[in-house]
Design a protein around this motif. Structure first.
Motif, mmCIF file in Angstrom:
data_model
loop_
_atom_site.group_PDB
_atom_site.id
_atom_site.type_symbol
_atom_site.label_atom_id
_atom_site.label_comp_id
_atom_site.label_asym_id
_atom_site.label_seq_id
_atom_site.Cartn_x
_atom_site.Cartn_y
_atom_site.Cartn_z
ATOM 1 N N THR A 36 1.199 36.650 7.849
ATOM 2 C CA THR A 36 0.317 35.724 6.805
ATOM 3 C C THR A 36 -0.927 35.266 7.421
ATOM 4 O O THR A 36 -0.768 35.149 8.607
ATOM 5 C CB THR A 36 1.153 33.989 6.889
ATOM 6 N N ALA A 71 1.233 29.884 -1.981
ATOM 7 C CA ALA A 71 1.649 31.206 -2.023
ATOM 8 C C ALA A 71 1.736 31.796 -3.469
ATOM 9 O O ALA A 71 1.374 31.023 -4.389
ATOM 10 C CB ALA A 71 2.752 30.873 -1.512
ATOM 11 N N HIS A 128 10.660 33.719 7.793
ATOM 12 C CA HIS A 128 10.195 34.077 6.825
ATOM 13 C C HIS A 128 10.994 33.682 6.376
ATOM 14 O O HIS A 128 11.124 33.707 5.131
ATOM 15 C CB HIS A 128 11.367 35.631 6.973
ATOM 16 N N ARG A 133 9.225 33.886 1.879
ATOM 17 C CA ARG A 133 9.560 34.470 1.581
ATOM 18 C C ARG A 133 10.839 34.781 1.057
ATOM 19 O O ARG A 133 11.048 35.158 0.355
ATOM 20 C CB ARG A 133 8.827 35.482 2.691
ATOM 21 N N GLN A 151 12.293 34.841 -2.720
ATOM 22 C CA GLN A 151 12.952 36.278 -3.283
ATOM 23 C C GLN A 151 13.994 35.781 -3.708
ATOM 24 O O GLN A 151 14.891 35.703 -4.609
ATOM 25 C CB GLN A 151 13.047 37.131 -2.287
ATOM 26 N N PRO A 167 9.696 36.741 -5.502
ATOM 27 C CA PRO A 167 9.278 37.080 -4.205
ATOM 28 C C PRO A 167 7.756 36.956 -4.495
ATOM 29 O O PRO A 167 7.273 37.391 -5.538
ATOM 30 C CB PRO A 167 9.368 38.673 -4.284
ATOM 31 N N LEU A 168 6.979 36.901 -3.644
ATOM 32 C CA LEU A 168 5.329 37.107 -2.926
ATOM 33 C C LEU A 168 4.924 38.071 -3.266
ATOM 34 O O LEU A 168 5.646 39.390 -3.331
ATOM 35 C CB LEU A 168 5.144 36.073 -1.481
ATOM 36 N N ASP A 182 4.696 41.128 -0.360
ATOM 37 C CA ASP A 182 5.222 41.462 0.369
ATOM 38 C C ASP A 182 6.480 42.624 1.059
ATOM 39 O O ASP A 182 7.470 42.885 0.074
ATOM 40 C CB ASP A 182 6.375 40.288 -0.136
ATOM 41 N N TYR A 195 9.918 41.729 1.396
ATOM 42 C CA TYR A 195 10.863 41.128 0.080
ATOM 43 C C TYR A 195 10.334 41.151 -1.386
ATOM 44 O O TYR A 195 10.990 40.697 -2.006
ATOM 45 C CB TYR A 195 11.283 39.240 0.776
ATOM 46 N N GLN A 219 1.849 40.255 2.111
ATOM 47 C CA GLN A 219 2.055 38.797 1.466
ATOM 48 C C GLN A 219 0.874 37.635 1.134
ATOM 49 O O GLN A 219 -0.073 37.568 2.010
ATOM 50 C CB GLN A 219 3.191 37.940 1.945
ATOM 51 N N LEU A 275 0.100 34.764 1.290
ATOM 52 C CA LEU A 275 1.135 33.527 1.831
ATOM 53 C C LEU A 275 -0.016 32.704 3.016
ATOM 54 O O LEU A 275 -0.162 33.539 3.633
ATOM 55 C CB LEU A 275 2.189 33.660 2.492
#
Length: 307
Positions: A144, A175, A238, A241, A245, A250-251, A254, A257, A268, A270
């Motif tokens: 991140t 995100a 997290h 994330r 999810q 979900p990101l 990622d 996840y 991810q 983010l």
């Protein structure tokens, strides 16, 4: 004099009846159960100021104190890793952390972290969190990017830690998630704890978990993806994330996840975009805003072109 890293908890009703070694494994992702059992054996763990055995079952309102002994001959070396310093004064530093940079050293991984860079660039750092985490009040995940605040002395550290605990710190993340979120805003209020099937992961669970709330606003929709802005009410590991999810979005990118096949980004999508807090010495409210990293910007441009 040796300086121990000290951690304290008061047991709540959710954890009552758990073995103390199991409870501590959930709190320290980086330490093994055998290491924690060794600390208990050596008297580094107390319950209500008394030493206990690893099979001790904790009770509600028990006061747990863990004093992690310093690693023998461990020195974290300063390293000339470039830092994007957004703000600095005698008490506080705000860093815009790039994706891919680990915040602090951990067992078996003592170099190439934000802490190594801080030791090179910043003269003074608070000592509250010991040799592995000087100045570190909070962290963001390795993959991140975005704003993180660092304490230069113990006064600043205590103030910033208290603000985090009291949910005074203003944190806004951006995100990119999979799927189209149909509504323009929402709140995920779901407790987060360690995933019982995989202790490297967190999950929405109702036992051995902590209250967690994420608010989000949809900023832009694309074909198969949504750009959102998230505001954290709590700061669990997290959190964004896991929550995204949990609601089926979900990101992007990622590794823990999200789906395996995703858009081309390393980690991810983010970014910790906004960070606001009260200055520990003056009480003045400070707020910082950072640009999205290039790879996230590039992804968004590609999605807009397809749109």
């Amino acid at each position: 004099m040796e300086r121990f890293e000290k951690y304290e908890w008061t047991i709540d009703s959710d954890h009552a009846g758990e073995r103390i070694d199991k409870f501590l494994v959930e709190q320290f992702a980086e330490w093994s159960r055998s290491q924690i059992q060794q600390w208990i054996k050596e008297g580094h763990v107390t319950v209500n100021e008394k030493e206990v055995k690893a099979n001790y079952k904790v009770n509600e309102e028990d006061e747990i104190v863990v004093k992690i002994p310093p690693q023998k001959d461990l020195e974290i070396e300063p390293e000339n890793i470039p830092l994007d310093i957004v703000y600095q004064d005698q008490d506080v530093v705000v860093i815009n952390k790039p994706r891919g940079l680990v915040v602090h050293p951990a067992p078996g991984h003592y170099s190439g972290t934000l802490v190594n860079a801080l030791l090179y660039h910043i003269k003074d750092l608070s000592g509250i969190n010991g040799v592995l985490r000087p100045g570190i009040v909070h962290r963001i995940d390795k993959d991140t990017s975005g704003l993180i605040m660092v304490a230069k002395n113990d006064l600043a550290h205590e103030s910033l830690a208290r603000q985090l605990k009291d949910h005074i710190v203003h944190r806004v993340y951006v995100a990119l998630v999979h799927g189209n979120i149909p509504h323009d805003l929402g709140t995920v209020d779901a407790p987060i704890g360690r995933d019982p099937k995989d202790r490297k992961k967190m999950a929405v669970v109702h036992k051995n978990s902590k209250h967690a709330v994420t608010h989000f606003i949809v900023k832009e929709r694309f074909e198969g993806y949504t750009l959102i802005e998230c505001k954290l009410e709590t700061g669990r590991t997290h959190q964004i994330r896991v929550h995204m999810q949990y609601i089926g979005h979900p990101l992007v990118g990622d590794p823990l996840y999200g789906p395996k096949r995703t858009l081309n980004i390393d980690g991810q999508a983010l970014h910790a975009k906004v960070l606001g807090f009260e200055h520990p010495r003056t009480g003045e409210y400070l707020e910082f805003d950072s640009e999205l990293p290039e790879d996230m910007d590039r992804l968004l441009e590609q999605l807009r072109t397809k749109h």
